[in-house]
Design an enzyme around this catalytic site. Structure first.
Site, PDB file in Angstrom:
ATOM      1  N   HIS A 117       0.831  -1.215   0.000  1.00  0.00           N
ATOM      2  CA  HIS A 117       0.000   0.000   0.000  1.00  0.00           C
ATOM      3  C   HIS A 117       0.862   1.261   0.000  1.00  0.00           C
ATOM      4  CE1 HIS A 117      -3.750   2.189   1.294  1.00  0.00           C
ATOM      5  NE2 HIS A 117      -2.846   3.037   1.747  1.00  0.00           N
ATOM      6  N   GLU A 118       1.784   1.335   0.962  1.00  0.00           N
ATOM      7  CA  GLU A 118       2.608   2.552   1.084  1.00  0.00           C
ATOM      8  C   GLU A 118       3.553   2.717  -0.102  1.00  0.00           C
ATOM      9  OE1 GLU A 118       1.672   4.671   3.071  1.00  0.00           O
ATOM     10  OE2 GLU A 118       0.523   3.481   4.501  1.00  0.00           O
ATOM     11  N   HIS A 151       1.674   4.500  -2.873  1.00  0.00           N
ATOM     12  CA  HIS A 151       1.742   5.957  -2.710  1.00  0.00           C
ATOM     13  C   HIS A 151       3.115   6.472  -3.153  1.00  0.00           C
ATOM     14  CE1 HIS A 151      -2.036   6.483  -0.696  1.00  0.00           C
ATOM     15  NE2 HIS A 151      -1.715   5.783   0.375  1.00  0.00           N
ATOM     16  N   HIS A 165       3.679   6.430  -6.908  1.00  0.00           N
ATOM     17  CA  HIS A 165       2.854   7.493  -7.493  1.00  0.00           C
ATOM     18  C   HIS A 165       3.598   8.829  -7.366  1.00  0.00           C
ATOM     19  CE1 HIS A 165      -1.503   9.331  -7.767  1.00  0.00           C
ATOM     20  NE2 HIS A 165      -0.705   9.758  -8.727  1.00  0.00           N
TER      21      HIS A 165
END
Length: 607
Positions: A399-400, A403, A406
């Protein structure tokens, strides 16, 4: 009979930071090689704030003057970002270190100073006639880089008041924040919860932090007692909390009317240029798929072997005794393998992050809890973890890093002005990573129990992020409409409506306990109105994109990577359309919820 000393389990002591191997720590030297360099930037920013006085009043004189002002604002903002982020992250390593407490406080103060020194800019830009701004952009090559930024300001011009009126609204800001602050004091400081007996029969106080742990307990009595304890406490405060929520909603309505919006909802959506139908489509489409949620609730009831399923039975795992211990090194491999559908370049950047000190892995004394991805335009995108060798931690890593990549793509391809991105799209990349990892783990899992455990995890994400957040969004829309019609928000009306929503969303196979009617009283997001729907839309968009990536391959991957590279260079809806998801239609939500239906069907076969 007393236990022998060798039989007693000694609690594992959390290590001091100096005891953690260097390879498991992030390398903040990429931002500042030493604290003295941070001090130099701090002093430089102090000097730069004085420059803004010379710029004020000149922006409409020429294209060059407007460019210089915008460029100056970017330069000082970029510098204060470095100063602020470094100090805060050093503090996060060990919050007990006074040096970094002090640096963090100083950075916070300087940040306010910078914002104050630049506060003249937007009103001054909006004071320039639109045609002159457009002429400036046409005749100045470098000013073209700010075209989208300026268009965005002009788009909202009709809702910007005169300079004097804006000053009055700004001065009222502290008063307007009162409902949220009062609720926070009630919720975090004043409210006290009763003591219950835990699984071992020992007396323990219920807290907001321990409540979910109690609801996950395999002991139903503990779940029941914690549920009753929590909501009895909110029941005692219902008049005060209803009053704070009432005035928070009235505040939203007041600001919307002052800024000439038709409703508080439309005022909020306009910040991201989101059409009203996006919000309405979400709620309407979720309603179509409520039968799938009812099937999941029925399945939960059967799997837990209960004659009656209650609201306090919704969080306990339905797959028991599955131990999935995953070392950090194995987690890196699992995430790399799971994200291979995103292509060699993406995986290469991911592994660069793993190897080059982007991640602070393990817990240590004083370290900030939880997980996040952060960093500045000039630094790597850093990740803070508190890795505990669970499957949950593997998903947190994926998940991290979603980010982070991105941010990496956006910063490498966009100028500073557009390197950030809105909350509406922020959770897309992180959720795509989690969904791809989940699909890979399911594909490779032959053990029936582990497969059921993973499916349970996936289904709970849908329930919590799509269905529950949409229920919150429906509640927010309704209570704001009450206020706009001049109706009162009383504890009775709020509780009655919230109880009806729970019946609608969870269906006939669960007892909707009286206590759940008070849940509205404990949700802090309701004081930041019309925010929670973004969790649901972001998740739906990500699941839809994941399906495209797995089914189409390279064309879908290419669109998705382009979306990451664009950062905030366009409106969120347009960015997602470019990736292959049109959130002005119901298609992405349908696509995501069809995945949920398939997961429920498979889970029915497994448990």
């Amino acid at each position: 009979m007393p236990q022998k000393e060798s039989e007693l389990k000694k609690p594992q002591k959390v290590k001091e930071r100096k005891e953690i191997d260097q390879r498991y720590k992030w390398r903040l030297e990429a931002l500042y090689s030493e604290d003295d360099d941070w001090e130099k930037d701090y002093r430089a920013i102090k000097e730069m704030t004085k420059e803004s006085e010379k710029i004020a009043g000149t922006l409409g004189q020429s294209a060059e003057k407007l460019y210089e002002a915008l460029h100056f604002a970017d330069e000082i903002s970029r510098k204060i970002e470095n100063v602020f982020i470094y100090a805060r992250m050093k503090k996060d390593e060990d919050n007990r270190v006074t040096k970094y407490q002090s640096m963090s406080d100083r950075a916070q103060g300087l940040s306010v100073e910078v914002q104050s020194s630049l506060s003249f800019m937007i009103p001054e830009i909006l004071g320039i006639p639109e045609e002159r701004i457009r002429t400036f952009v046409e005749e100045h090559e470098k000013l073209k880089g700010y075209q989208f930024y300026l268009e965005e300001l002009l788009r909202q011009k009709a809702h910007i008041l005169t300079k004097e009126e804006e000053q009055i609204l700004a001065q009222a800001g502290e008063v307007a924040a009162a409902p949220k602050n009062i609720f926070s004091m009630i919720n975090n400081a004043d409210i006290k919860f009763p003591v219950i007996r835990d699984e071992k029969g020992e007396e323990v106080e219920v807290t907001k932090g321990s409540y979910v742990k109690f609801l996950e307990s395999s002991d139903r009595r503990v779940r029941h007692d914690a549920f009753k304890a929590l909501y009895s406490s909110y029941e005692k405060q219902k008049n005060t909390i209803a009053s704070t929520l009432n005035y928070s909603v009235k505040k939203d309505v007041f600001y919307a009317r002052v800024r000439k919006y038709p409703s508080a909802l439309q005022a909020s959506l306009d910040e991201d240029n989101i059409p009203l139908e996006v919000y309405d489509n979400l709620i309407r489409t979720i309603h179509e798929y409520l039968p799938a949620m009812y099937r999941y609730v029925k399945l939960r009831k059967r799997a837990l072997g209960l004659e009656e399923l209650h609201m306090y039975d919704l969080y306990t795992p339905i797959v028991k005794d599955v131990k999935m211990e995953v070392s950090y090194e194995d987690a890196l491999k699992k995430v790399s393998e799971g994200l291979r559908p995103l292509g060699a370049e993406y995986v290469s950047l991911l592994e660069k992050g793993f190897a080059e000190g982007w991640i602070d892995v393990y817990e240590n004394e004083g370290k900030t809890s939880g997980a996040y991805s952060w960093g500045s335009y000039d630094s790597p995108p850093y990740v803070l973890l508190n890795y505990q060798n669970t499957i949950h931690d593997v998903f947190t890593l994926a998940h991290e890093m979603g980010h982070s990549l991105h941010s990496y793509y956006a910063r490498s391809k966009q100028p500073y002005t557009y390197a950030g991105y809105k909350i509406f799209v922020a959770e897309v990349a992180s959720t795509v990573n989690e969904a791809l990892l989940m699909q890979d783990l399911l594909k490779k899992t032959e053990d029936k129990n582990i497969r059921a455990y993973l499916l349970n995890h996936y289904l709970e994400q849908f329930r919590g992020t799509v269905f529950r957040q949409t229920m919150f969004a429906e509640f927010e829309r309704e209570v704001h409409e009450w206020a706009e019609r001049g109706e009162a928000l009383t504890p009775e009306s709020l509780s009655e409506y919230y109880g009806e929503l729970n019946k609608k969303y969870y269906g006939p196979h669960i007892i909707v306990d009286e206590e759940i009617k008070m849940e509205w009283a404990r949700i802090p997001h309701f004081y930041n109105a019309f925010y929670v729907y973004k969790y649901a839309t972001g998740y739906a968009a990500a699941i839809s994109l994941t399906q495209q990536i797995l089914q189409e391959g390279e064309p879908a991957v290419k669109r998705y990577i382009e979306f990451l590279k664009k950062g905030g260079a366009d409106y969120p809806i347009a960015l997602l359309q470019g990736a292959g998801v049109d959130m002005t239609t119901t298609e992405p939500i349908h696509s995501a919820l069809k995945v949920f239906e398939e997961l429920v069907k498979e889970m029915e076969q497994l448990v």
